[in-house]
Design an enzyme around this catalytic site. Structure first.
Site, short mmCIF file in Angstrom:
data_model
loop_
_atom_site.label_atom_id
_atom_site.label_comp_id
_atom_site.label_asym_id
_atom_site.label_seq_id
_atom_site.Cartn_x
_atom_site.Cartn_y
_atom_site.Cartn_z
NE ARG A 1 68.80 44.13 38.65
CZ ARG A 1 68.54 43.31 39.68
NH1 ARG A 1 67.76 42.26 39.51
NH2 ARG A 1 69.02 43.56 40.88
CD GLU B 1 61.74 45.06 36.61
OE1 GLU B 1 61.82 45.35 37.82
OE2 GLU B 1 62.32 44.10 36.10
CG HIS C 1 62.05 42.36 39.81
ND1 HIS C 1 62.91 43.30 39.30
CD2 HIS C 1 62.84 41.53 40.56
CE1 HIS C 1 64.14 43.06 39.74
NE2 HIS C 1 64.12 41.99 40.50
C1 8YV Z 1 64.35 41.52 44.37
C2 8YV Z 1 66.57 41.37 43.04
O1 8YV Z 1 63.21 40.75 44.06
O2 8YV Z 1 68.02 41.11 44.85
C3 8YV Z 1 67.89 41.48 43.69
O3 8YV Z 1 68.83 41.96 43.03
O4 8YV Z 1 66.39 41.69 41.92
C4 8YV Z 1 65.46 40.77 43.82
O5 8YV Z 1 65.89 40.15 44.96
C5 8YV Z 1 64.00 42.90 44.45
O6 8YV Z 1 64.46 43.66 43.45
C6 8YV Z 1 64.24 43.51 45.81
O7 8YV Z 1 64.72 44.77 45.76
#
Ligand code: 8YV
Length: 329
Positions: free
Chosen positions: A240, A269, A288
């Site tokens: 993050r 983001e 992301h």
């Molecule tokens: C995603 C992520 O790419 O799972 C998570 O916590 O950050 C990632 O898998 C994305 O944010 C899907 O919501």
């Protein structure tokens, strides 16, 4: 009025997924693929909902829990759940489910890809060729840093950390890790080595952050941390944005405290297109996409649906964050 439960989905999902939900529930959905659901609509829908299928971009706080008089479960399409106040959800008796395991390998693939990209200057090289700037050859033309025989330091040795360690070992890297709890079984099984956080950042050529965002990890990568890193080392973040003080990272990159960074996540983001990170040659920025393969995102969506279905049937869900809620029933 229908006797089926009502599920609200906060982003447009494929028809196949929604059809599956429709076999046991009435389903409402925010129809826009690329825009988060406006707060007022989320609040209105929550009033009617037995379940929410949410995204990381949805802030799930007390206002939502209060609106959700019938709300029993929130299934977040991510393994992380820093967008949800878990303590309060538990207090309100609302189950929170997430999507671990199904995204482990895909996210580790992406983390290792970023490492290759920054180390071997791949994004810069692609850009140079596309821009018609490949004019000649010289011995150190686009020379990067080796991957093999270098040291990777993994911060956060969960399942994704282990999967990343396996990839790094396959590339003949030396693997260090730091984790809240030392993992002797993983050390033994894989041949990786534990280090304190300061020792890990000092010894590594590639520092990869995989830690979840919590009150403990927020802002843990500060200017002092970057100063401890080797000047030839790279910082990679697929966790993050807020685990890093971005200004400090920017300064470390500008002042040559570290060699470069590979970032899949940012404090805000989508990142502002004018952000100074995007103007730096030694920064690779991705939007992301840690878990973004068709196979994995499909598995994540299916897991969310299955968790909702099980909770609504009063059966044990596959992946719940606040198990106490389920056990209390
Ligand atoms: C995603 C992520 O790419 O799972 C998570 O916590 O950050 C990632 O898998 C994305 O944010 C899907 O919501």
């Amino acid at each position: 009025m229908s006797s089926k439960p009502y599920i609200y989905v906060t982003r447009k999902l494929p028809e196949e997924i929604i059809n599956n939900l429709c076999t046991f529930a009435d389903v409402g959905m925010w129809e826009k693929e690329e825009e988060p659901v406006p707060r007022e609509i989320l609040l209105q829908e929550t009033k009617k909902a037995d379940a929410l299928l949410t995204m990381l971009s949805d802030r799930i706080d007390e206002e939502i829990f209060q609106a959700g008089e019938k709300l029993k479960v929130i299934a977040n399409l991510a393994v992380g759940y820093d967008n949800i106040d878990i303590e309060l959800a538990t207090k309100y008796g609302i189950a929170v489910c997430h999507t671990p395991d199904v995204l482990t390998d895909t996210t580790a693939d992406l983390a290792f890809s970023l490492l290759l990209m920054v180390g071997r200057r791949l994004a810069e090289s692609v850009e140079l060729v596309k821009n018609g700037e490949w004019k000649s050859w010289s011995p150190l033309f686009m020379a990067g840093t080796d991957i093999h025989h270098k040291t990777i330091g993994i911060v956060g040795m969960g399942k994704i950390g282990e999967a990343l360690a396996k990839r790094a070992l396959g590339f003949d890297m030396n693997v260090l890790y730091h984790n809240r709890h030392r993992k002797m079984d993983v050390e033994k099984a894989l041949g990786v080595h534990y280090r304190s956080f300061p020792d890990l950042v000092t010894e590594s050529d590639y520092v990869v952050c995989l830690t979840p965002l919590t009150e403990e990890t927020r802002g843990m990568f500060t200017k002092d941390v970057f100063r401890k890193m080797k000047k030839t080392a790279f910082f990679i973040n697929v966790a993050r944005g807020a685990v890093v003080i971005e200004e400090d990272l920017l300064l470390a990159l500008r002042e040559g405290e570290i060699a470069g960074a590979g970032l899949d996540v940012f404090e805000k983001e989508p990142i502002d297109p004018q952000h100074p990170f995007l103007k730096m040659k030694n920064v690779v920025a991705l939007p992301h996409i840690g878990s973004a393969s068709i196979e994995t995102r499909t598995a994540m969506m299916k897991l969310c649906c299955r968790n909702i279905e099980l909770i609504l049937k009063n059966e044990k869900p596959i992946s719940i964050v606040n198990e106490a809620v389920f056990l209390a029933k």
